[in-house]
Design a protein around this motif. Sequence first.
Motif, PDB file in Angstrom:
ATOM      1  N   SER A  72       0.844  -1.194   0.000  1.00  0.00           N
ATOM      2  CA  SER A  72       0.000   0.000   0.000  1.00  0.00           C
ATOM      3  C   SER A  72       0.874   1.236   0.000  1.00  0.00           C
ATOM      4  O   SER A  72       1.857   1.307   0.737  1.00  0.00           O
ATOM      5  CB  SER A  72      -0.901  -0.007   1.232  1.00  0.00           C
ATOM      6  OG  SER A  72      -1.792  -1.102   1.209  1.00  0.00           O
ATOM      7  N   VAL A  73       0.508   2.199  -0.810  1.00  0.00           N
ATOM      8  CA  VAL A  73       1.291   3.422  -0.934  1.00  0.00           C
ATOM      9  C   VAL A  73       0.343   4.575  -1.234  1.00  0.00           C
ATOM     10  O   VAL A  73      -0.741   4.372  -1.793  1.00  0.00           O
ATOM     11  CB  VAL A  73       2.355   3.265  -2.052  1.00  0.00           C
ATOM     12  CG1 VAL A  73       1.703   3.076  -3.405  1.00  0.00           C
ATOM     13  CG2 VAL A  73       3.331   4.416  -2.057  1.00  0.00           C
ATOM     14  N   GLN A  74       0.742   5.752  -0.856  1.00  0.00           N
ATOM     15  CA  GLN A  74      -0.058   6.931  -1.177  1.00  0.00           C
ATOM     16  C   GLN A  74       0.200   7.377  -2.612  1.00  0.00           C
ATOM     17  O   GLN A  74       1.261   7.093  -3.186  1.00  0.00           O
ATOM     18  CB  GLN A  74       0.264   8.057  -0.202  1.00  0.00           C
ATOM     19  CG  GLN A  74      -0.250   7.806   1.209  1.00  0.00           C
ATOM     20  CD  GLN A  74      -0.141   9.044   2.080  1.00  0.00           C
ATOM     21  OE1 GLN A  74       0.726   9.876   1.857  1.00  0.00           O
ATOM     22  NE2 GLN A  74      -1.022   9.154   3.059  1.00  0.00           N
ATOM     23  N   ALA A  75      -0.783   8.064  -3.158  1.00  0.00           N
ATOM     24  CA  ALA A  75      -0.644   8.592  -4.510  1.00  0.00           C
ATOM     25  C   ALA A  75       0.621   9.436  -4.612  1.00  0.00           C
ATOM     26  O   ALA A  75       0.937  10.223  -3.704  1.00  0.00           O
ATOM     27  CB  ALA A  75      -1.870   9.421  -4.890  1.00  0.00           C
ATOM     28  N   GLY A  76       1.337   9.247  -5.706  1.00  0.00           N
ATOM     29  CA  GLY A  76       2.602   9.934  -5.895  1.00  0.00           C
ATOM     30  C   GLY A  76       3.808   9.131  -5.439  1.00  0.00           C
ATOM     31  O   GLY A  76       4.949   9.504  -5.743  1.00  0.00           O
ATOM     32  N   THR A 103      -1.931  -1.333  -3.850  1.00  0.00           N
ATOM     33  CA  THR A 103      -3.041  -0.461  -3.483  1.00  0.00           C
ATOM     34  C   THR A 103      -2.518   0.955  -3.331  1.00  0.00           C
ATOM     35  O   THR A 103      -1.604   1.205  -2.539  1.00  0.00           O
ATOM     36  CB  THR A 103      -3.698  -0.918  -2.171  1.00  0.00           C
ATOM     37  OG1 THR A 103      -4.153  -2.268  -2.312  1.00  0.00           O
ATOM     38  CG2 THR A 103      -4.884  -0.028  -1.832  1.00  0.00           C
ATOM     39  N   VAL A 104      -3.088   1.877  -4.094  1.00  0.00           N
ATOM     40  CA  VAL A 104      -2.670   3.274  -4.060  1.00  0.00           C
ATOM     41  C   VAL A 104      -3.828   4.100  -3.515  1.00  0.00           C
ATOM     42  O   VAL A 104      -4.921   4.103  -4.079  1.00  0.00           O
ATOM     43  CB  VAL A 104      -2.271   3.776  -5.453  1.00  0.00           C
ATOM     44  CG1 VAL A 104      -1.754   5.212  -5.364  1.00  0.00           C
ATOM     45  CG2 VAL A 104      -1.219   2.868  -6.072  1.00  0.00           C
ATOM     46  N   SER A 105      -3.582   4.783  -2.421  1.00  0.00           N
ATOM     47  CA  SER A 105      -4.618   5.605  -1.802  1.00  0.00           C
ATOM     48  C   SER A 105      -4.399   7.070  -2.149  1.00  0.00           C
ATOM     49  O   SER A 105      -3.266   7.551  -2.198  1.00  0.00           O
ATOM     50  CB  SER A 105      -4.615   5.412  -0.291  1.00  0.00           C
ATOM     51  OG  SER A 105      -3.348   5.737   0.241  1.00  0.00           O
ATOM     52  N   SER A 106      -5.497   7.740  -2.364  1.00  0.00           N
ATOM     53  CA  SER A 106      -5.398   9.157  -2.738  1.00  0.00           C
ATOM     54  C   SER A 106      -5.533  10.057  -1.525  1.00  0.00           C
ATOM     55  O   SER A 106      -5.833   9.609  -0.433  1.00  0.00           O
ATOM     56  CB  SER A 106      -6.487   9.495  -3.754  1.00  0.00           C
ATOM     57  OG  SER A 106      -7.750   9.186  -3.226  1.00  0.00           O
TER      58      SER A 106
END
Length: 115
Positions: free
Chosen positions: A11-15, A112-115
């Motif tokens: 899991s990583v944040q957008a960007g 999984t990319v969270s915005s």
Amino acid sequence: QVQLVESGGGSVQAGGSLRLSCAASVSIVSINGKGWYRQAPGKQREWIASITSSGSPTYADSAKGRFTISADNAKNTVYLQMNSLKSEDTAVYYCRAERYGYAYWGQGTQVTVSS
């Protein structure tokens, strides 16, 4: 028979960035087609990138400029470096290999990319 094992998802944040790895049970020099695919929930599996035995990469439009495919023949591993990740990159990522007329898939790794 070729076994492929993906790793590196998460899991990583957008960007943000992730590097996926695909370890093969045979020499990847003997593998004609090496590529990455992904499948998002409710969607068909789509091709992302491929690399030839000579190291020439090709990319889907969605990956151009953000993703880089590479291969380490000594480690029998194919990589997918993913930068500037977007929420729409969320999917299960699969490694695929073609050898002697047969196609093989790994078990997939979730990104999984969270915005």
